[in-house]
Design an enzyme around this catalytic site. Structure first.
Site, mmCIF file in Angstrom:
data_model
loop_
_atom_site.group_PDB
_atom_site.id
_atom_site.type_symbol
_atom_site.label_atom_id
_atom_site.label_comp_id
_atom_site.label_asym_id
_atom_site.label_seq_id
_atom_site.Cartn_x
_atom_site.Cartn_y
_atom_site.Cartn_z
ATOM 1 C CE LYS A 1 -3.957 -26.093 37.259
ATOM 2 N NZ LYS A 1 -2.493 -26.043 37.291
ATOM 3 N NE ARG B 1 -4.442 -13.175 18.840
ATOM 4 C CZ ARG B 1 -4.632 -13.467 17.556
ATOM 5 N NH1 ARG B 1 -5.359 -14.509 17.225
ATOM 6 N NH2 ARG B 1 -4.080 -12.724 16.626
#
Lengths: 311, 446
Positions: free
Chosen positions: A89, A111
């Protein structure tokens, strides 16, 4: 177990860890290995604590390893991967982690494809941050599990000879291990295609750069093969997978040039037949599955030390 | 008759061979007289410049004012106010606005906005439409509208044949093309200088040759057609050598360097080592991967900084230009690789250049030519860059002794993205005078 004091909020890299801190983590990990061999694989160390695995890059092994580590410490583990998060988004990383912080996690394992992302997040949120790989920068738990495996098979770390072979330039595994070598007095040799070799390794201290893998492994106690990112095909970095395998891959003939007791490591996932031949990967000198087992123990140790340091 | 007397300052202007404590009288927007004014010739206003330096108005020939289109980053007004506060009496604004300044209508819009701004604005037109590198702009019409030079800054003109024709047209029309030299393929996805720091941080590197091979190409094309060219933001010792060689064989090449390339090297990306720890803690600035150190071309190596300083001193590099590149705070507060390139510079350039004078790198006269005379010559700005009688009354009065701390939150610029936040610096503009009018007076100046 006596609770060791780990004086950091986060684990962002190996670079800034001292020798004693690394040894403390490895010793702690050693003691956790036994937990994974029990019929009931659980200790209550982090009961009531929340660990969020925030993965912006796909990962099966590392994420699973962290999740199992958290659960064996009785923490509540939540996984967020980029495909299911609000990344799509267009939310900024800072906003995402501020939202997560509002849910009061104790540790965020992260990560991300950008070097420095974990450090950036650590500066924003109060939760402890564990870097599970940031771009080509660092992957500290991988280096720690590598060290634990080396110590297990070689009986020591100082003075060991480590050969790292492959795409050094793009490898966070190589970087974290090279920092560890510098701190612990491990002799490092690196080898890879010149197009995949950093231009200047001076910051890492005494690293020998070899143009031929035979030279890198000739006196090695440990041979670490790096994964070749297959998506780099066609970028001009190397001519072909076949050429790479011939020149840099670890096959039986090449391994015969190394000392007879040298062990072979690989951070996974492997490209069989490219950087490592199948029979070497499955051979008696490969300790690749020991690395995976040690990975859970090392991650338990890190979560325990960081969780413990704040409670 | 409107008369402004600047009294008792050290007037430094190599264009008329002056370096002396004297008075400067400005009448009706022009320089009238150097020296003590005649008895009884009262001025409307007097500035006491005792202890200060009086120089021809400084010109920053490389800024991004972001208007039209990105007014949330900067406007012509805020950028011009930042320039005035930094001691600049004129700025040349690059064409990479939205829309691009590739048409006379955009040029006219910029100049209309600039008409009420405190400093002079010299629009730089694009070389190619939309900076796309495909079709030349209508150069003649844009010159009539008021562009001072042409540049696709931010990009290079990849098509060498088109670049050749651009040089041919611009030369005939008497304008210089400013080249942002960068081989896009060698640049790749780089975000900082390729070297030991990028190797240890795991950040994709931008090799020095990315700018050097393109500087060489642009110079050779311009040399072949006999056109003048100006190299923007030189960053490497290799580039210095290429430019020096071209100048030696008579090519009409000029070059600029930014204050940040003169003061910082790539180690700043790993560690803003020059800040005390408490400053970081108090302001929550990250020491490492700080996006305020991310710009293009990137900060290079300490050896490059040495070479750039020497080149500026010796005249291989002609001028200091800031490449003032405002970005909104949110845009820079992201992970390093995702941040836009660029830092602001208008309000920090003067003390940084003065530091080079104090260190003995530049003589005061050389500094003045770098800031004022050279950019006026390169851009062909008649009446600017000199305090000879009859010239336009654009003057910068410098307080060279004032010590202050760079606090981005106090900038006139809308942007805060400077790598020099927290620096303790010395020297500032006391007065900025444009066409005989005081457009900026520092707090505490008389």
């Amino acid at each position: 177990m006596i609770k060791a004091v780990f004086p950091h909020k986060d684990l962002l890299g190996i670079r800034n860890l001292g020798r004693d801190e690394i040894v403390m983590i490895l010793d702690t990990a050693e003691s956790f290995k036994e937990v994974s061999r029990r019929p009931i694989k659980k200790v209550p160390s982090l009961r009531g604590q929340t660990v969020i695995n925030l993965f912006y890059e796909p990962s099966t092994r590392t994420r699973t390893s962290f999740e199992i580590a958290a659960k064996r410490l009785s923490a509540d583990a939540v996984n967020i991967s980029a495909s299911t998060s609000s990344v799509v988004k267009g939310e900024t990383l800072a906003d995402t982690v501020r939202n997560l912080q509002a849910m009061a996690p104790d540790i965020v394992v992260m990560r991300h494809a950008c070097a420095g992302a974990a450090e950036y997040v650590a500066g924003i949120i109060a939760a402890g941050v564990v870097n599970a790989g940031d771009g080509a920068h660092e992957h500290p738990t991988q280096a720690l599990l590598d060290l634990l495996t080396m110590r297990q098979h070689c009986g020591r770390l100082e003075g060991l000879r480590l050969a790292i072979i492959g795409d050094i330039a793009h490898s966070r595994v190589a970087r974290s291990n090279l920092w560890a070598c510098r701190t612990l007095g491990i002799h490092a040799r690196v080898c890879g295609p010149p197009s995949m070799m950093p231009r200047d390794l001076a910051d890492f201290g005494e690293v020998e750069v070899c143009s031929r893998p035979e030279d890198a492994i000739a006196t090695a106690d440990v041979i670490m093969m790096l994964r070749l990112q297959l998506e780099r095909q066609g970028t001009g970095l190397f001519p072909s997978l076949e050429e790479y395998a011939r020149r840099y891959g670890l096959n039986r003939e090449r391994l015969a040039r190394a000392p007879a007791d040298a062990v072979v490591m690989h951070p996974g996932p492997m490209n069989r037949g490219v950087e490592i031949a199948g029979d070497v990967a499955d051979g008696r000198r490969a300790v690749i599955l020991d690395q995976v087992e040690n990975g859970v123990a090392v991650r338990m140790a890190i979560l325990y030390l960081l969780g413990g340091s704040r409670s | 008759m409107k008369r402004l007397l600047i009294r008792g300052g050290r007037l430094i202007d190599p264009s008329c061979g002056r370096d002396e404590v004297t008075d400067l009288l400005l009448v009706d927007g022009k320089v009238a007289e150097i020296g003590p004014p005649a008895v009884g010739a009262a001025a409307d206003r007097e500035i006491d410049a005792t202890g200060g330096w009086v120089i021809p108005g400084a010109i920053d020939m490389h800024v991004h004012l972001r208007e039209p289109g990105q007014e949330y980053k900067e406007t012509i007004r805020t950028g011009a106010e930042a320039a005035a506060a930094g001691g600049f009496t004129g700025v040349a604004c690059m064409a990479n606005t939205v829309p691009v300044n590739d048409h006379a209508a955009v040029t006219r819009f910029i100049l209309e906005r600039a008409a009420t701004a405190p400093v002079r604005v010299y629009p730089v037109g694009a070389v190619t439409r939309g900076l796309a590198g495909k079709q030349l702009v209508d150069m003649g019409e844009m010159i009539d509208a008021g562009v001072a030079a042409f540049s696709d800054d931010g990009r290079t003109v990849v098509d060498s044949a088109l670049l050749r024709h651009a040089f041919e047209y611009a030369a005939v029309l008497g304008r210089t093309i400013i080249c942002h030299c960068q081989d896009d393929r060698l640049f790749g996805g780089g975000v900082m200088h390729e070297g030991r720091v990028s190797a240890s941080l795991g950040l994709p590197g931008i090799p020095a040759i990315a700018e050097e091979v393109d500087i060489d190409r642009c110079i050779r094309v311009a040399e072949y057609v006999g056109a003048p060219l100006h190299i923007a933001h030189v960053g490497t010792r290799g580039a210095v050598a290429i430019i020096a060689a071209a100048k030696a064989r008579g090519v009409a090449v000029t070059a600029e360097v930014t204050p940040h390339h003169l003061m910082l090297d790539h180690r700043a990306v790993h560690d803003l080592y020059y800040f005390p720890e408490d400053v970081h803690a108090a302001r929550n600035w990250p020491r490492r991967f700080n996006t305020w150190t991310k710009m293009s071309p990137p900060l290079r190596e300490p050896e490059d900084v040495v070479a750039l300083r020497r080149a500026l001193a010796e005249g291989v590099i002609d001028t200091v230009a800031t490449d003032h590149a405002p970005h909104e705070q949110n845009e820079k507060e992201v992970e390093f690789a995702s941040a836009p390139f660029g830092v602001v510079g208008l309000e920090t350039a003067l003390p940084l250049v003065l530091a080079l004078v104090r260190e003995g790198v530049l003589t005061p006269a050389r500094m003045v030519d770098c800031l004022s005379g050279a950019p006026a010559r390169i851009l062909g700005l008649a009446g600017r860059g000199s305090l000879a009688p009859g010239m336009d009354a654009d003057v910068t009065v410098i307080d060279p002794g004032c010590r202050w701390v760079v606090e981005p939150e106090r900038f006139r610029s809308r942007a805060r993205n400077t790598p020099f936040a927290g620096w303790r610096v010395q020297g500032r503009a006391a007065y900025t005078v444009v066409a005989g009018e005081v457009v900026y007076a520092a707090a505490g100046a008389s």
